[in-house]
Design an enzyme around this catalytic site. Structure first.
Site, PDB file in Angstrom:
ATOM      1  N   GLU A  72     -10.694  -9.018  -5.322  1.00 15.19           N
ATOM      2  CA  GLU A  72     -12.084  -8.750  -4.979  1.00 15.19           C
ATOM      3  C   GLU A  72     -13.038  -9.244  -6.063  1.00 15.19           C
ATOM      4  O   GLU A  72     -14.173  -9.600  -5.790  1.00 15.19           O
ATOM      5  CB  GLU A  72     -12.315  -7.242  -4.777  1.00 15.19           C
ATOM      6  CG  GLU A  72     -11.493  -6.604  -3.679  1.00 15.19           C
ATOM      7  CD  GLU A  72     -10.096  -6.191  -4.133  1.00 15.19           C
ATOM      8  OE1 GLU A  72      -9.932  -5.062  -4.621  1.00 15.19           O
ATOM      9  OE2 GLU A  72      -9.174  -7.010  -3.994  1.00 15.19           O
TER      10      GLU A  72
ATOM     11  N   ARG B 248       2.368  -0.352  -9.524  1.00 15.30           N
ATOM     12  CA  ARG B 248       2.788   0.857  -8.811  1.00 15.30           C
ATOM     13  C   ARG B 248       3.797   0.548  -7.711  1.00 15.30           C
ATOM     14  O   ARG B 248       4.592   1.411  -7.345  1.00 15.30           O
ATOM     15  CB  ARG B 248       1.576   1.608  -8.264  1.00 15.30           C
ATOM     16  CG  ARG B 248       0.704   2.172  -9.386  1.00 15.30           C
ATOM     17  CD  ARG B 248      -0.456   2.980  -8.892  1.00 15.30           C
ATOM     18  NE  ARG B 248      -1.389   2.153  -8.141  1.00 15.30           N
ATOM     19  CZ  ARG B 248      -2.448   2.625  -7.512  1.00 15.30           C
ATOM     20  NH1 ARG B 248      -2.702   3.912  -7.503  1.00 15.30           N
ATOM     21  NH2 ARG B 248      -3.243   1.805  -6.860  1.00 15.30           N
TER      22      ARG B 248
END
Length: 173
Positions: free
Chosen positions: A101, A64
């Site tokens: 993560e 993005r």
């Protein structure tokens, strides 16, 4: 600089999608903002306002970040460099690995820019900061100067700002 009212309207277009891409994650979907020409333009103007005249090229982080960096490049009249996921470039010159993560990832860039080129690094979201730190390191390794890092949205509480350093953000979530 766009008005607070215009920015609030743009921010209201960002949708929150719970449990995507996995349980416990609150995904911020910028697609409705991108589809609204006025909100998109206002967001791009706010994203680059502090950096006017300070960069030669904008670098967008996959995926993005490409959308934002392309718009920034056109608005500023500069070129755009993609920062790609590993294995996507036909001739990567530099790569950096980092922790996400829930996984490890690697990004790559070409070495088409001359040393000393001033780079504005752009991405959609600042979360834990690993991707942006890796991108900063890539450009430094190639002899370019990252003059700023800008994100559309910062997810507060995840520690990204402490990892990345100075970051300009348009929205906070």
């Amino acid at each position: 600089m766009p008005t607070a009212e215009a920015l609030a309207r743009a921010e209201s277009l960002i949708r929150e999608i719970p449990d995507h891409p996995r349980a416990g994650i609150l995904f911020r979907d910028i697609t409705p903002l991108l589809a609204d020409a006025e909100a998109f333009r206002i967001s791009i103007d706010a994203l680059i306002a502090p950096f006017a005249g300070t960069y030669d090229v904008v670098a967008g982080v996959e995926a993005r970040g490409f959308l934002l960096a392309g718009a920034v490049a056109i608005a500023a009249g500069v070129g755009m460099v993609p920062v790609r996921k590993a294995g996507k470039l036909p001739r990567p010159a530099a790569s950096a690995s980092f922790e996400l993560e829930y996984a490890q990832a690697t990004i790559e860039v070409h070495d088409d820019l001359p040393p000393g080129t001033r780079v504005l690094l752009v991405d959609d979201v600042l979360a834990t900061g690993g991707t942006l730190v890796a991108a900063q390191r890539l450009f430094a390794d190639l002899g370019q100067t990252v003059v700023g890092t800008a994100v559309l949205m910062e997810l507060e509480g995840l520690g990204g700002r402490e990892v990345v350093g100075e970051v300009h953000t348009v929205f906070r979530g």
